[in-house]
Design a protein around this motif. Structure first.
Motif, PDB file in Angstrom:
ATOM      1  N   SER A   1      41.436  25.894  50.351  1.00  0.00           N
ATOM      2  CA  SER A   1      41.854  27.176  50.941  1.00  0.00           C
ATOM      3  C   SER A   1      43.031  27.019  51.899  1.00  0.00           C
ATOM      4  O   SER A   1      43.675  28.005  52.260  1.00  0.00           O
ATOM      5  N   GLY A   2      43.301  25.798  52.320  1.00  0.00           N
ATOM      6  CA  GLY A   2      44.387  25.559  53.275  1.00  0.00           C
ATOM      7  C   GLY A   2      43.922  25.536  54.715  1.00  0.00           C
ATOM      8  O   GLY A   2      44.733  25.395  55.628  1.00  0.00           O
ATOM      9  N   ALA A   3      42.612  25.641  54.938  1.00  0.00           N
ATOM     10  CA  ALA A   3      42.101  25.635  56.305  1.00  0.00           C
ATOM     11  C   ALA A   3      42.181  24.244  56.934  1.00  0.00           C
ATOM     12  O   ALA A   3      42.406  24.114  58.139  1.00  0.00           O
ATOM     13  N   LEU A   4      41.992  23.199  56.127  1.00  0.00           N
ATOM     14  CA  LEU A   4      41.982  21.826  56.619  1.00  0.00           C
ATOM     15  C   LEU A   4      43.161  21.039  56.079  1.00  0.00           C
ATOM     16  O   LEU A   4      43.772  21.414  55.069  1.00  0.00           O
ATOM     17  N   GLY A   5      43.457  19.955  56.744  1.00  0.00           N
ATOM     18  CA  GLY A   5      44.517  19.080  56.266  1.00  0.00           C
ATOM     19  C   GLY A   5      44.312  17.667  56.770  1.00  0.00           C
ATOM     20  O   GLY A   5      43.497  17.422  57.665  1.00  0.00           O
TER      21      GLY A   5
ATOM     22  N   ARG B   1      43.488  23.083  60.276  1.00  0.00           N
ATOM     23  CA  ARG B   1      44.877  23.546  60.346  1.00  0.00           C
ATOM     24  C   ARG B   1      44.952  25.036  60.610  1.00  0.00           C
ATOM     25  O   ARG B   1      45.787  25.515  61.376  1.00  0.00           O
ATOM     26  N   ASP B   2      44.061  25.800  59.980  1.00  0.00           N
ATOM     27  CA  ASP B   2      44.067  27.262  60.104  1.00  0.00           C
ATOM     28  C   ASP B   2      42.622  27.755  60.085  1.00  0.00           C
ATOM     29  O   ASP B   2      42.043  27.973  59.025  1.00  0.00           O
ATOM     30  N   ALA B   3      42.060  27.924  61.285  1.00  0.00           N
ATOM     31  CA  ALA B   3      40.651  28.311  61.390  1.00  0.00           C
ATOM     32  C   ALA B   3      40.382  29.690  60.814  1.00  0.00           C
ATOM     33  O   ALA B   3      39.253  29.980  60.397  1.00  0.00           O
TER      34      ALA B   3
ATOM     35  N   ARG C   1      32.150  28.311  60.487  1.00  0.00           N
ATOM     36  CA  ARG C   1      33.071  27.558  61.347  1.00  0.00           C
ATOM     37  C   ARG C   1      32.397  26.453  62.142  1.00  0.00           C
ATOM     38  O   ARG C   1      32.952  25.354  62.276  1.00  0.00           O
ATOM     39  N   VAL C   2      31.227  26.727  62.679  1.00  0.00           N
ATOM     40  CA  VAL C   2      30.548  25.687  63.458  1.00  0.00           C
ATOM     41  C   VAL C   2      30.230  24.484  62.577  1.00  0.00           C
ATOM     42  O   VAL C   2      30.477  23.321  62.959  1.00  0.00           O
TER      43      VAL C   2
END
Length: 207
Positions: A121-125, A135-137, A145-146
Motif C-alpha cells: 500500500s506504500g505505508a511502509l518502506g 512512511r505514511d501512517a 495502526r497499533v
C-alpha cells in the motif's frame, strides 16, 4: 650461523603479515544477505542456468589448457607453504546458526503476516539503515495502526539482532556495522516494484 638466525625472524614477520590480512568479505556478505533477505520477503524468479550459446546449459568440451588454468585458480597456495588459508584471505559469511535461522523465521513470518500488505500500500518502506519504517501512517487503517507499529518495532529489533549475531557467529563482532550496511542495500535491492525505500540522504523513493 648468522644466515640461519635470520630465518625464524623472517618466518614470524611473514606469518604476522598474513594474519593481519583478514579483511571484511564484502562479496560473501552480499551473497549471505541476499539469501537471508529473499527468504524473509518472499520468492524471487529462478534464473535460467543455460549459458549463452549453450542451449539448456549443456556443458561443452574445454581445451586442456583452459581446464588447467581453472584448476590452478582453485589451488590454495597458502596451504602448500603451511599457512592457514583463513589467515591469508577472507572467511565465508555463515548464516546457518540456530540463532540466526530462528530470527530469520520470525522475520519472515512477521513480514508475510503483518507487514507485506502495508509495503504494497506504500505505508511502509525500507530505511537506509537496514530496518523497516512507517512512511505514511494515513495508509494504515486506524484499527490496525497499533499492531502495525508494534510489528515494525519488532522487525527492527530482530534486524539489529541478526546483524550483531552474524558478525559474532563469524568470529568478527567488529564487522557488525559493515554487515548492517550490506543488508541495508540488499533489502532495497530485493524490494518489489512499487515498494518504498530511503536513499542515502533519508529521502523516500518508490522502486
Amino acid at each position: 650461523m648468522r644466515r640461519w638466525m635470520g630465518i625464524p625472524v623472517a618466518a614470524v614477520m611473514l606469518t604476522a603479515c598474513v594474519t593481519i590480512n583478514v579483511y571484511f568479505p564484502a562479496a560473501e556478505a552480499k551473497e549471505a544477505a541476499k539469501e537471508f533477505v529473499e527468504k524473509v520477503i518472499g520468492d524471487t524468479p529462478v534464473e535460467s542456468k543455460a549459458e549463452p550459446g549453450k542451449p539448456g546449459g549443456s556443458a561443452s568440451v574445454e581445451r586442456p589448457a583452459l581446464q588447467l588454468d581453472r584448476l590452478a585458480g582453485r589451488v590454495d597456495w597458502w596451504s602448500l607453504v603451511g599457512i592457514g588459508s583463513a589467515q591469508a584471505q577472507s572467511p565465508d559469511i555463515s548464516i546457518k546458526t540456530p540463532a540466526i535461522q530462528a530470527i530469520q523465521s520470525r522475520m519472515a513470518s512477521r513480514f508475510d503476516g503483518q507487514l507485506r500488505a502495508h509495503f504494497d500500500s506504500g505505508a511502509l518502506g525500507f530505511t537506509n539503515s537496514g530496518t523497516v519504517s512507517v512512511r505514511d501512517a494515513s495508509k494504515i487503517p486506524l484499527a490496525e495502526r497499533v499492531a502495525v507499529n508494534q510489528a515494525v518495532a519488532d522487525q527492527g529489533r530482530d534486524s539489529s539482532a541478526v546483524y550483531r549475531e552474524i558478525a559474532v557467529a563469524n568470529g568478527h563482532p567488529e564487522w557488525e556495522a559493515q554487515i548492517r550496511q550490506v543488508f541495508a542495500r540488499q533489502w532495497i535491492d530485493s524490494a518489489k516494484g512499487g515498494w518504498w525505500y530511503q536513499d542515502a540522504g533519508g529521502g523516500w523513493k518508490q522502486k
